[in-house]
Design a protein around this motif. Structure first.
Motif, PDB file in Angstrom:
ATOM      1  N   PHE A 161       7.863  -3.412 -13.000  1.00  0.00           N
ATOM      2  CA  PHE A 161       7.548  -3.139 -11.573  1.00  0.00           C
ATOM      3  C   PHE A 161       6.033  -3.431 -11.427  1.00  0.00           C
ATOM      4  N   GLY A 162       5.234  -3.435 -12.435  1.00  0.00           N
ATOM      5  CA  GLY A 162       4.001  -3.868 -12.427  1.00  0.00           C
ATOM      6  C   GLY A 162       3.838  -5.312 -12.099  1.00  0.00           C
ATOM      7  N   ARG A 163       4.684  -6.227 -12.691  1.00  0.00           N
ATOM      8  CA  ARG A 163       4.877  -7.441 -12.624  1.00  0.00           C
ATOM      9  C   ARG A 163       5.182  -7.771 -10.959  1.00  0.00           C
ATOM     10  N   LEU A 164       6.264  -6.916 -10.382  1.00  0.00           N
ATOM     11  CA  LEU A 164       6.731  -7.048  -9.103  1.00  0.00           C
ATOM     12  C   LEU A 164       5.508  -6.914  -8.131  1.00  0.00           C
ATOM     13  N   TYR A 165       4.665  -6.117  -8.402  1.00  0.00           N
ATOM     14  CA  TYR A 165       3.410  -5.738  -7.729  1.00  0.00           C
ATOM     15  C   TYR A 165       2.334  -6.532  -7.894  1.00  0.00           C
ATOM     16  N   ALA A 166       2.504  -7.423  -8.896  1.00  0.00           N
ATOM     17  CA  ALA A 166       1.456  -8.507  -9.331  1.00  0.00           C
ATOM     18  C   ALA A 166      -0.029  -7.523  -9.623  1.00  0.00           C
ATOM     19  N   VAL A 167       0.265  -6.371 -10.496  1.00  0.00           N
ATOM     20  CA  VAL A 167      -0.925  -5.496 -10.944  1.00  0.00           C
ATOM     21  C   VAL A 167      -1.733  -6.259 -11.861  1.00  0.00           C
ATOM     22  N   PRO A 168      -3.289  -6.255 -11.667  1.00  0.00           N
ATOM     23  CA  PRO A 168      -3.823  -6.868 -12.541  1.00  0.00           C
ATOM     24  C   PRO A 168      -3.911  -6.034 -13.863  1.00  0.00           C
ATOM     25  N   HIS A 169      -4.456  -6.761 -14.882  1.00  0.00           N
ATOM     26  CA  HIS A 169      -4.564  -6.058 -16.447  1.00  0.00           C
ATOM     27  C   HIS A 169      -3.403  -5.244 -16.560  1.00  0.00           C
ATOM     28  N   HIS A 186       0.622   0.667  -8.541  1.00  0.00           N
ATOM     29  CA  HIS A 186      -0.128  -0.413  -7.987  1.00  0.00           C
ATOM     30  C   HIS A 186      -1.361   0.439  -7.336  1.00  0.00           C
ATOM     31  N   ASP A 187      -1.635   1.451  -7.200  1.00  0.00           N
ATOM     32  CA  ASP A 187      -2.707   2.243  -6.701  1.00  0.00           C
ATOM     33  C   ASP A 187      -2.764   2.313  -5.362  1.00  0.00           C
ATOM     34  N   SER A 224       0.815  -1.169   0.156  1.00  0.00           N
ATOM     35  CA  SER A 224      -0.086  -0.019   0.043  1.00  0.00           C
ATOM     36  C   SER A 224       0.947   1.167   0.176  1.00  0.00           C
ATOM     37  N   VAL A 225       2.041   1.271  -0.393  1.00  0.00           N
ATOM     38  CA  VAL A 225       3.015   2.384  -0.263  1.00  0.00           C
ATOM     39  C   VAL A 225       3.429   2.359  -1.556  1.00  0.00           C
ATOM     40  N   GLY A 226       3.487   3.720  -2.153  1.00  0.00           N
ATOM     41  CA  GLY A 226       4.370   4.072  -3.140  1.00  0.00           C
ATOM     42  C   GLY A 226       5.168   5.033  -2.868  1.00  0.00           C
ATOM     43  N   PHE A 227       6.472   5.052  -3.372  1.00  0.00           N
ATOM     44  CA  PHE A 227       7.624   5.780  -2.975  1.00  0.00           C
ATOM     45  C   PHE A 227       8.349   6.497  -4.137  1.00  0.00           C
ATOM     46  N   VAL A 228       8.260   8.010  -4.349  1.00  0.00           N
ATOM     47  CA  VAL A 228       9.101   8.622  -5.072  1.00  0.00           C
ATOM     48  C   VAL A 228      10.440   9.156  -4.374  1.00  0.00           C
ATOM     49  N   ALA A 229      11.874   8.277  -4.518  1.00  0.00           N
ATOM     50  CA  ALA A 229      12.489   8.790  -4.011  1.00  0.00           C
ATOM     51  C   ALA A 229      13.525   9.647  -4.579  1.00  0.00           C
ATOM     52  N   HIS A 230      14.515  10.091  -3.980  1.00  0.00           N
ATOM     53  CA  HIS A 230      15.462  11.015  -4.581  1.00  0.00           C
ATOM     54  C   HIS A 230      15.757  10.709  -6.028  1.00  0.00           C
ATOM     55  N   GLN A 231      16.380   9.378  -6.018  1.00  0.00           N
ATOM     56  CA  GLN A 231      16.702   8.714  -7.585  1.00  0.00           C
ATOM     57  C   GLN A 231      15.369   8.350  -8.089  1.00  0.00           C
ATOM     58  N   PRO A 232      15.310   8.241  -9.365  1.00  0.00           N
ATOM     59  CA  PRO A 232      14.078   7.790  -9.915  1.00  0.00           C
ATOM     60  C   PRO A 232      13.801   6.328  -9.795  1.00  0.00           C
ATOM     61  N   LEU A 233      14.707   5.266  -9.471  1.00  0.00           N
ATOM     62  CA  LEU A 233      14.767   4.073  -9.212  1.00  0.00           C
ATOM     63  C   LEU A 233      14.090   3.465 -10.467  1.00  0.00           C
TER      64      LEU A 233
END
Lengths: 222, 232, 233
Positions: free
Chosen positions: C98-106, C147-148, C75-84
């Motif tokens: 990254f969507g795959r890592l979060y298992a984002v549907p569709h 991942h909303d 449930s956390v999204g992080f915009v760090a100093h570096q773009p990652l």
């Protein structure tokens, strides 16, 4: 989910590598240079002894493996991408497996070029199926251990310098087994003669993979 | 405990010194001269005892490393460092005394026998352990990595022994005869008693040194904490 | 949503956070203000479960850290100093990864949606290494909201952006806040924070000095309040 993460990381590493070809080319050139060096150092001649061949090949692979391992995790850390990976709600073991597999692929890719070149230069037949199996097993355990240890060395002030120091003494049993198995096979012995070394290799692979999986959380977090 | 040594530690230290003197006396006066090897065989008593204490050190380090990973309490990390430092010192003593013994009996300082090779690798593994620690500034991460590496190292060492043993028995190319360190000489009861006394003395010495080192580590930690508190 | 009590974080010999209490509820946009070295980034890294707290309790979306970090990360999204982001992948590939890592549907639709949202639809197939700082930052935000997540953490998102990019970022953050997410933005720049945030928390050397809602700001304004907090140290 585990496998999907592993695949995502492997896919990402391979695509990235395909685009910039940095790791692979460095490993390959290094491996070839080392083999040339050995040629002068050991006066390798055509049809060199099998024992020498397997020694030269594995020392080369061991060194060029550390190049790849160092690169694989520290490249992520330098761009801060490691944090990106760790932010994701994925099992750390999956990150480890993905990274170890991509390291293994790079090592195998190097072997695919180095082994034919070696057979060409020294007129020895390296295309013995059992020997290729030994190469796979040896690289598997080596990459498993190296990936885990590179997670520690990249956080150290000594960075790349530290990995061989950490890796070689611990990987020694694996390297002994792999060299012995290879030299037996290259001498023309049948598989059954080196069967015990193969069994040992499998056991070591299992031990090293298991231990690395168990401790990787501690290595990569925080 | 803060002001001076705890009484038990003090008495143990004295006991260890007395035991060592007794052991020395036993080695030179009580135990008979071995027939084939002569006086140099007397190295054996301290040689085996030192290696035994060294292994104890690494074993302690393994156990406390596992505990550290479970509890994340820094005192276990201090214990691991203490164990490994002692392990390295005792093992180095074992190697040197072994060489002194090897020179007249095997006519060489060193052979690539499984035990010798393994013990050399042990020293390398734990030297790497200290290099790893040296390069990491945050103490928790240093402790965590140290624990991981000491576990991995401890697992790998018997495998190394096994690999080399396996290699040597299949191609018996060792200088001298097969597994020469297994060469048994017949111990007379007096020799056996001396040997056991030495083992005991070294074990007590090990415990005493471990305790001192642990205490030193904990005190150093306290000083550092106090300094940090001051500095802030 | 976020509950932090008595949080202490010590790095070897240096204390970054000392006994910090902090909370944020749904729909809040908190600006974490403070000079360099005040502990803003450390707090964000702990909330993102990238650092472990030395002492104290941290709950993110109801999950205590660090033990239930896996659930909190969802449930956390992080915009760090570096773009990652990976420079050798395209924008679309980065988001897909990254969507795959979060298992984002569709996933493919969601990636398009996000690219649209951050205004990078037409350069979705360009390598990230060719992107400007502004584009990188937009994509980084896209990655963070992919991942909303209910909670969005931002670490100095305005650094290195030009006027136009800043305005675009303002609009995007405003949109995110409207959707009922919790936003926590660390910044040492009062101007940007003042335009958007609903609450201002001023951190000084590892502790929360001031916490005011937009409505409660005294007449002399935010910057006077900030100066006062920093100098009272």
């Amino acid at each position: 989910m585990f496998l999907r993460t592993v695949w995502a990381i492997l896919w990402k590493d391979l695509v990235t590598e395909w685009r910039n070809r940095q790791t692979f080319s460095a490993m390959l050139v290094f491996a070839l240079v080392v083999i040339f060096l050995f040629n002068f150092a050991l006066e390798l001649n055509r049809g060199a002894q099998a024992v020498v061949t397997s020694g030269v090949i594995w020392v080369t692979f061991a060194f060029c493996g550390t190049l790849g391992f160092n690169r694989s995790l520290s490249a992520e850390q330098d761009r801060g991408c490691l944090d990106g990976l760790l932010l994701a709600p994925v099992n750390r073991a999956a990150i480890y497996v993905g990274k170890a597999l991509s390291n293994l692929v790079f090592m195998l890719a190097t072997a695919v070029v180095v082994l034919p070149v070696y057979s060409l230069l020294y007129n020895t037949n390296l295309f013995i199926p059992a020997f290729l199996l030994v190469v796979l097993l040896g690289m598997l355990g080596y990459a498993a251990l190296g990936t885990m240890l590179s997670g520690m060395s990249m956080r150290s002030r000594m960075r790349d310098l530290l990995l061989p120091v950490l890796l070689f003494p611990v990987a020694l049993p694996l390297l002994v087994a792999v060299v012995k198995a290879s030299s037996g096979l290259l001498e023309g012995q049948p598989l059954s003669a080196v069967r015990h070394w193969m069994d040992l290799l499998v056991v070591y692979d299992i031990i090293f993979v298991t231990v690395s999986l168990l401790v990787f959380d501690e290595v990569i977090e925080d | 405990m803060r002001s001076g040594h705890p009484r038990l530690l003090l008495s143990l230290s004295i006991a260890a010194s007395l035991l060592l003197c007794l052991a020395l006396w036993a080695v030179f006066r009580y135990a008979p001269l071995e027939l084939n090897m002569g006086a140099v065989q007397k190295v054996f008593y301290f040689h085996v005892s030192a290696n035994w204490a060294g292994m104890l050190g690494f074993l302690v380090a393994l156990v406390v490393s596992v505990i550290y990973l479970r509890t994340a309490d820094l005192k276990w990390d201090i214990a691991a460092v203490a164990g490994i430092e002692l392990g390295m010192v005792f093992t180095a003593m074992g190697i040197v005394s072994g060489m002194i013994w090897a020179r007249p009996t095997w006519n060489t300082w060193w052979t690539w026998d499984p035990r010798l090779t393994t013990i050399a690798v042990v020293e390398m593994v734990y030297a790497a352990y200290f290099m790893l620690r040296q390069g990491i500034e945050e103490c928790e991460r240093r402790a965590r990595f140290g624990a991981v590496y000491s576990i991995v190292g401890f697992i790998s060492v018997p495998l190394t022994f096994f690999s080399i043993r396996f290699a040597r028995t299949i191609h018996p190319v060792v200088i001298g005869s097969g597994d020469s360190s297994n060469q048994v000489f017949n111990m007379t009861p007096a020799m056996l008693q001396t040997f056991l006394l030495c083992l005991f003395a070294f074990s007590v010495l090990f415990v005493v040194l471990l305790w001192h080192r642990l205490r030193l580590g904990l005190l150093a930690q306290e000083v550092e904490d106090a300094a940090n508190a001051c500095w802030e | 949503m976020i509950e932090v009590s008595c949080l202490t974080k010590r790095f070897d010999g240096k204390t970054a956070l000392r006994g910090l209490d902090f909370r944020a509820v749904a729909g809040e946009f908190v600006a974490l203000l403070g000079p360099n070295g005040a502990g803003k980034t450390t707090l964000l890294y702990i909330l993102a479960s990238l650092l472990r707290p030395t002492k104290g309790e941290v709950r993110v979306a109801g999950c205590p850290l660090p033990h239930h970090a896996a659930a909190a990360r969802r449930s956390v999204g992080f915009v760090a100093h570096q773009p990652l982001l990976y420079p050798d992948l395209t924008a679309r590939e980065n988001l897909t990864f990254f969507g795959r890592l979060y298992a984002v549907p569709h996933l493919p639709q969601r990636v398009d949606e996000v690219l649209c949202l951050v205004g990078l639809m037409e350069c979705g197939n360009n390598l990230v290494r060719t992107f400007s700082r502004g584009m990188l930052q937009r994509l980084a935000i896209g990655r963070a909201v992919l991942h909303d997540p209910q909670i969005l953490l931002l670490d100095e998102p305005y650094t290195g952006l030009d006027q136009a990019a800043c305005e675009m970022l303002d609009a995007m953050l405003h949109l995110q806040a409207m959707q009922g997410r919790v936003l926590v933005m660390a910044s040492h720049d009062l101007g940007h924070a003042a335009r958007l945030a609903s609450r201002f928390d001023i951190l000084v050397s590892g502790n929360l000095k001031v916490s005011v809602f937009r409505e409660q700001i005294p007449a002399e304004g935010l910057s006077a309040l900030y100066q006062q907090a920093v100098q009272s140290q």
